[in-house]
Design a protein around this motif. Sequence first.
Motif, PDB file in Angstrom:
ATOM      1  N   VAL A   1       0.706  -1.265  -0.489  1.00  0.00           N
ATOM      2  CA  VAL A   1      -0.323  -0.076  -0.080  1.00  0.00           C
ATOM      3  C   VAL A   1       0.456   1.008   0.115  1.00  0.00           C
ATOM      4  O   VAL A   1       1.194   2.848  -0.612  1.00  0.00           O
ATOM      5  CB  VAL A   1      -1.360  -0.393   1.034  1.00  0.00           C
ATOM      6  N   LEU A   2       2.546   0.937   0.696  1.00  0.00           N
ATOM      7  CA  LEU A   2       2.558   2.160   0.881  1.00  0.00           C
ATOM      8  C   LEU A   2       3.356   2.808  -0.465  1.00  0.00           C
ATOM      9  O   LEU A   2       3.485   4.142  -0.897  1.00  0.00           O
ATOM     10  CB  LEU A   2       3.671   1.733   2.146  1.00  0.00           C
ATOM     11  N   SER A   3       3.560   1.457  -1.032  1.00  0.00           N
ATOM     12  CA  SER A   3       4.511   1.777  -2.237  1.00  0.00           C
ATOM     13  C   SER A   3       3.460   2.341  -3.585  1.00  0.00           C
ATOM     14  O   SER A   3       3.965   3.239  -3.875  1.00  0.00           O
ATOM     15  CB  SER A   3       4.761   0.473  -2.810  1.00  0.00           C
ATOM     16  N   SER A   4       2.018   1.985  -3.565  1.00  0.00           N
ATOM     17  CA  SER A   4       1.624   2.814  -4.667  1.00  0.00           C
ATOM     18  C   SER A   4       1.429   3.904  -3.846  1.00  0.00           C
ATOM     19  O   SER A   4       0.831   4.622  -4.223  1.00  0.00           O
ATOM     20  CB  SER A   4      -0.016   1.840  -4.114  1.00  0.00           C
ATOM     21  N   VAL A   5       1.136   4.611  -2.378  1.00  0.00           N
ATOM     22  CA  VAL A   5       0.520   5.794  -2.354  1.00  0.00           C
ATOM     23  C   VAL A   5       2.177   7.082  -3.087  1.00  0.00           C
ATOM     24  O   VAL A   5       2.136   7.698  -2.797  1.00  0.00           O
ATOM     25  CB  VAL A   5       0.697   5.414  -0.700  1.00  0.00           C
TER      26      VAL A   5
END
Length: 483
Positions: A398-402
């Motif tokens: 999720v953090l990578s996508s953010v």
Amino acid sequence: MPTGADIKERMGDSSYDSNSNMTQEQSFKKGFCSLRHCLAFILQLCNFSIYTQQMNLSIAITAMVNTTAATSQPNTSTERPPTDSQNFWNETVQESKAPVYDWTPEIQGILLSSLSYGSFLAPIPTGYVAGVFGAKYVVGAGLLISSVLTLFIPLAADTGVALLIVLRVIQGIAQVMVLTGQYSIWVKWAPPLERSQLTTIAGSGAMLGTFLVLIAGGLLCQTLGWPYIFYIFGGIGCACCLIWFPLVYDDPQNHPFISAGEKRYIGCSLAHEDCSPGWSLPIKAMVKSLPLWAIVVSYFCQYWLLSTMMAYTPTYIGSVLQANLRDSGILSALPFVFGCVCIILGGLLADFLLSRKILRLVTIRKLFTAIGVLVSSGILVPLPWVSSSRSTTMAFLVLSSVFCSLCDSGALINFLDIAPRYAGFLKGLLQIFSYIAGAVAPTAAGFFIGQACSSTSSSAEQRSRTGLRNRPISEKSEQCVRS
């Protein structure tokens, strides 16, 4: 084509002094209730529709192939408990009387990839035509063609594989018309101080469509039958056309519903930019433009990461995290829904930093691009070491996508800053490099995964042979008998 000095001068603080004064004088004209923001939300809906149409066959094909029908025996659903999810799937498919087909894995691969067969040829001509003649009819025609063809996919599948492939190729070209041509609209509609938020609102529809089709696609196939995934999302696209053609205009000066204040605000904001369409293209100047090459490299890197995540996230969640089919779909969709929200927030943050003169435009574009590419890639590096924890792994994804979503306020719209007159053509050119990254990245990842598996298998076999060689003869014989 502007030189580096021209771009630097344009991106300086002095370039926006008049805009800032004018913004303060007409601040009541800004906000999400303006017509230009309405246009951004209409484009968001169009992008949402296009991305659902891109992925619907990938979701529905598991119910379309004959393997599903082969496992759906009449006595199977009555002998096992009704709580068995696989039996519920088979029983529902049987009750819906949706046709199934004897498609080999090779045919399935051709069908899934046929959408991209014409994509490499379409972006540059589409961008050029949209830049010269306007994006309204280019984007509207592409959306209408793609949506109508989506409605005919079940009929084409019944007719034969050849017709379905041809339909998908034409549909892919039509979708390129939407994804490439829309950026020509912002040349005359997006004030420099709002360019990031308007383009990111429109672009967030891609993430939203990907999220929804992953969540709802399997459920639609399971409850109504696989044809309905094409009927519903194709119908949504046709409904978007009914909104698009009467409400969207290429130039705010010709829009019948725009207020006089907003028309003046947009006109004054873009007064210093050359927005007139250009028939001739300064190819030589483009080739020598270092800022353009920097954008090309950034495009390639960002789409390399995005393509790898889209291709292997469901596989990673299913194989490494051992998630079942239902949980895998939900978990795979989580990074996209967070990315959709953060795309919009990133655009708002970029325009806030620019309007308050906290950072210069060139600094904002570089900073957001660097964070979007480097941080999002770095977060994925520790995944092998946290694979034992599902929650930690999902947090990293999720953090990578953010962080990856910040690129939409960086290099992905920077071509609108350096050469707005040729925005359509440049978007088509950059789209080619994004398709190249999308084609190469999953293939390269698969090659490295295959090499790693072969190396692991060879090491394990060597260790096994060494262990047998060091054992007594009787122990070796016992091991051979066991194997």
